[in-house]
Design an enzyme around this catalytic site. Structure first.
Site, PDB file in Angstrom:
ATOM      1  N   ASN A 321      10.626  29.365  31.977  1.00 36.12           N
ATOM      2  CA  ASN A 321      10.846  30.104  30.729  1.00 36.12           C
ATOM      3  C   ASN A 321       9.735  29.788  29.722  1.00 36.12           C
ATOM      4  OD1 ASN A 321      12.152  31.948  29.132  1.00 36.12           O
ATOM      5  ND2 ASN A 321      13.945  30.677  28.707  1.00 36.12           N
ATOM      6  N   HIS A 357      21.240  30.836  23.030  1.00 41.41           N
ATOM      7  CA  HIS A 357      21.819  31.280  24.296  1.00 41.41           C
ATOM      8  C   HIS A 357      23.259  31.753  24.136  1.00 41.41           C
ATOM      9  CE1 HIS A 357      18.383  29.541  26.500  1.00 41.41           C
ATOM     10  NE2 HIS A 357      18.806  30.279  27.506  1.00 41.41           N
TER      11      HIS A 357
END
Length: 490
Positions: A321, A357
């Site tokens: 990521n 998230h």
């Protein structure tokens, strides 16, 4: 707003059942593949044309992909873009504009999470919206930096700063660009503007990126197949099954390691597929290497070579990521440098990632694990460096490869351990699995920095004591020699 239902009774639902996948997951994969013909069309007919026409084309393409997946829920993206644009237009480049963007976009995202989160990880419209959130906050940061003096900016801030306030078309097109709208990668508006202005091509032609883009697509589809083949054997149900509960501790840890690896492949496969589209379009161009060859890693979200060869947690974090981590490093970690405490900045960055998230407790536990794991790894490396014999062993060919095998095994198992909360999300689920393996990883990584400090103190004390003995012995020898010489003189 209404969205595409989780159960799809059309042809997508039929194909998804044949593939052993969910309908939303198949829609997402189709959306990623859609970006390829869209990129080809842009290369053929729109490259080098009016930037406004390109902006409109990308907005239409991204909007179509959003509607194909989530129906009228695309409204939320339009609303957030418009609210931020008109507010920033009146507060251009001020600290207040950044604070507003940060507060408004994050609160809107968290409200979405609160209203839509279920027991599971759902493929829904909050996925592209969390990408949009970072992108719009990044635009506000870059507009703010554009109003500052060069000497007050870091190298990255100078490169990304927007020296003029972006138009509504530019802001929306940056968000809706079809090669990154759904799942990223994250990149600054400056890169997007350079792309549509033709700065990544040569002699007015698109960059020669078709072959590397399609190669990346092939690699991504290979990872999709690996995930589809192995995920039925290592998934959430596996960890919650009676068979797992009754297995021996060592076998449970083997399963945990495999579970974490396959879970990561779900993200890796999607990132590689969409990265190929960005390469094909040319927006991934990142200059030329020392041999004059073009580099296509400007939108690389997974360093697949480092990821697969990694034998340290730091390797995985550095390879995984990448674009999002770079955004957080630049806009959270480095912006807190005035605190002069690396640990506080690191903790704040990981806390932001957890909040971004979602609201599930598993996210917070996962990023807490990352925090203690990285500190434990640094403590371990610090301890090893203090023992010359261990350093010599690691530097030898045999010692190095034995260490790599052991470290790789440890990494796979305990990275899987760290991913359990991320996969299971709910407190009652991930705590149940952690309880079945006695929270061994959590205890180990919390305790090790203290153990390392104790080892270091003991080692230093012994070393100091040994040095004192040597000095005392040297002084005694010198005294005896002095006495002998004195007697001779007498």
């Amino acid at each position: 707003m209404p969205a595409i239902p989780a159960v799809d009774h059309g042809w997508i639902g039929v194909v998804a059942n044949l593939m052993g996948a969910s309908a939303p997951a198949l829609r997402l994969l189709i959306s990623l593949l859609m970006s390829y013909p869209m990129a080809f069309f842009h290369r053929k007919f729109l490259y080098g044309k009016s930037v406004n026409i390109q902006h409109i084309y990308f907005i239409l393409c991204g909007s179509y992909i959003g509607i194909f997946n989530y129906g009228a829920s695309i409204f939320h993206a339009y609303l957030c873009i418009l609210v931020q644009y008109f507010f920033l237009m009146f507060t251009k480049g001020s600290v207040f504009s950044v604070l507003f963007a940060f507060f408004f976009q994050m609160v809107y995202l968290l409200t979405e999470y609160f209203m839509t989160e279920t027991e599971n990880y759902d493929i829904k419209w909050t996925i592209p919206h969390c990408v949009l959130t970072l992108r719009l906050i990044g635009q506000a940061y870059d507009a703010y930096d554009g109003m500052q003096k060069d000497e007050d900016l870091t190298g990255d801030q100078k490169t990304q700063a927007l020296r003029r306030f972006p138009s509504l078309l530019e802001s929306a097109a940056h968000v809706f660009y079809p090669g990154s709208f759904m799942i990223g990668p994250q990149y600054p508006m400056r890169r997007y503007l350079d792309f549509v202005e033709g700065k990544f091509g040569e002699n007015g032609n698109p960059p020669d990126s078709i072959s590397p883009g399609l190669q990346r697509l092939g690699l991504g589809l290979a990872y999709v197949m690996i995930y589809q083949l192995l995920s039925p054997y290592f998934n959430n149900d596996t960890l919650l099954s009676p068979e797992f509960e009754s297995a021996s501790f060592l076998w449970k840890m083997v399963i945990v390691g495999c579970y974490g690896k396959i879970l990561l492949y779900k993200y890796v496969s999607c990132w590689i597929v969409i990265e190929g589209s960005c390469i094909l379009a040319g927006i991934s161009y990142n200059g030329k290497d020392k041999n004059g060859e073009p580099q296509w890693d400007g939108c690389e979200n997974i360093g697949i070579g480092l990821f697969e060869k990694s034998y340290k947690f730091g390797h995985v974090i550095a390879s995984f990521n990448k674009c999002t981590n770079k955004w957080v490093f630049q806009n959270i970690y480095k912006r807190l440098k005035f605190l002069n405490r690396r640990e506080i900045s690191q903790f704040a960055a990981l806390l932001f990632l957890a909040v971004w998230h979602g609201l599930h407790s598993g996210y917070y536990m996962c990023f807490f694990m990352e925090f203690i794991v990285m500190n434990s790894e640094k403590a371990f490396e610090s301890v090893v460096s203090k023992f010359p014999a261990l350093v010599r062993w690691h530097n030898s060919t045999l010692g190095f490869w034995i260490d790599v095998v052991l470290s790789k095994t440890f990494l796979i198992v305990y990275f899987g351990y760290c991913m359990i909360p991320f996969g299971l999300l709910k407190w009652r689920l991930w705590t149940k699995v952690y309880g079945m393996i006695y929270y061994n990883g959590t205890i180990l990584f919390i305790a090790f920095p203290f153990i390392a400090q104790l080892i270091t103190m003991t080692f230093c004390a012994k070393k100091s004591k040994g040095k004192d003995k040597e000095e005392s012995k040297s002084d005694t020898t010198a005294t005896l020699k002095s006495g002998v010489n004195g007697n001779k003189q007498d």
